[in-house]
Design an enzyme around this catalytic site. Structure first.
Site, short mmCIF file in Angstrom:
data_model
loop_
_atom_site.label_atom_id
_atom_site.label_comp_id
_atom_site.label_asym_id
_atom_site.label_seq_id
_atom_site.Cartn_x
_atom_site.Cartn_y
_atom_site.Cartn_z
N TYR A 153 37.95 36.98 35.62
CA TYR A 153 39.34 37.83 35.79
C TYR A 153 39.66 37.15 36.89
O TYR A 153 40.99 37.01 37.11
CB TYR A 153 39.09 39.15 35.98
CG TYR A 153 40.00 40.22 35.66
CD1 TYR A 153 40.68 39.80 34.50
CD2 TYR A 153 40.51 40.89 36.52
CE1 TYR A 153 41.85 40.85 34.32
CE2 TYR A 153 41.46 41.81 36.26
CZ TYR A 153 42.14 41.73 35.34
OH TYR A 153 43.22 42.62 35.11
N LYS A 160 45.18 42.93 41.08
CA LYS A 160 44.84 44.38 40.73
C LYS A 160 44.32 45.28 41.82
O LYS A 160 44.65 46.32 42.14
CB LYS A 160 43.76 44.19 39.71
CG LYS A 160 44.38 44.08 38.22
CD LYS A 160 45.65 44.86 37.63
CE LYS A 160 45.84 44.55 36.45
NZ LYS A 160 47.13 45.15 35.91
#
Length: 254
Positions: A153, A160
């Site tokens: 990720y 995020k």
């Protein structure tokens, strides 16, 4: 009567009918809301997907990196509804070089793109919609748990984490205007965004086994229900919150 009866909702980021945003728009209509959509790039595709909703919904172009698009958003939305009660931020992007285990080699140029589109846009979208939210309302963003360094990720995880922080600051600054700001942290789903992440299969293989409640990688409805609930009048005193809709993985240290 549905829990969004009479409410006016802007849903961004509808790309396919497999997206969380599409499920939010569909459920919002079923719960009584008037919905306006935004899309980026291939608007004809978004318009075709919009025709699959229970009711026709206007589609507006929105590139969150385009200042003119943001400056005119309220006026363009105002051509279809006389205000907004809810805004859904379903926007995220990171260049391929910022994903897939390339964390140490990603350039600032690509990192800045990820942060602009995936993090800063939460603030810029909320501010762009303020002229239509004079009676208060709710802003909901889509998140992926940023408390851990997930495999593959990489810089999207950093983006995020920024989104989660930005949500708290927006909650602080918009509360005086009666606007609640919350995030829904969904588990991994087979959306178009997920397919663009190199190595996403690592999530697919492990998440359903780790989740105490199990996890359906193709079911966007649970996350959509959380978004709709947060925009309803059933959460009048909740802001700055992250609601996890991930089958419980975040809670068990898996």
């Amino acid at each position: 009567m549905g829990i969004l009866e009479g409410k006016r909702i802007l849903v961004t980021g509808v790309l396919t009918d497999a997206s969380i945003a599409f499920s939010v728009a569909k459920l919002a209509q079923e719960e009584g809301a008037s919905v306006v959509l935004t899309g980026f790039g291939r608007l004809s595709l978004v318009e075709r997907i919009a025709r699959r909703l229970p009711e026709p919904a206007p589609v507006l172009e929105l590139d969150v990196q385009n200042t003119e698009h943001l400056d005119t958003l309220a006026a363009r939305v105002g051509e279809h509804v006389d205000g907004l009660d809810g805004v859904v931020h379903s926007i995220g992007f990171a260049p391929q070089t910022a994903l897939g285990g390339n964390f140490l080699n990603t350039t600032w140029e690509d990192v800045s793109t990820a942060l602009h589109v995936s993090t800063y846009s939460f603030k810029s979208l909320a501010v762009a919609c303020l002229p239509l939210m004079k009676e208060g309302g709710a802003v909901v963003g889509l998140d992926f748990d940023a408390t851990k360094a997930w495999p593959v990720y990489d810089w999207m995880g950093v983006a995020k984490a920024g989104l989660e922080s930005a949500s708290r600051y927006l909650a602080r600054d918009l509360g005086k205007q009666g606007i609640r700001v919350n995030l829904v942290a969904a588990g991994p789903l087979r959306t178009m965004a997920a397919k663009s992440i190199p190595g996403f299969k690592e999530f697919e293989d492990s998440w359903p086994e780790k989740a105490p409640l199990g996890w359906d990688l193709s079911d966007t409805v649970p996350a959509a229900k959380a978004c709709v609930a947060l925009m309803s009048d059933w959460f009048p005193a909740t802001t700055g919150e992250i609601v996890h809709v991930d089958g419980g993985v975040h809670a068990i240290g898996a």
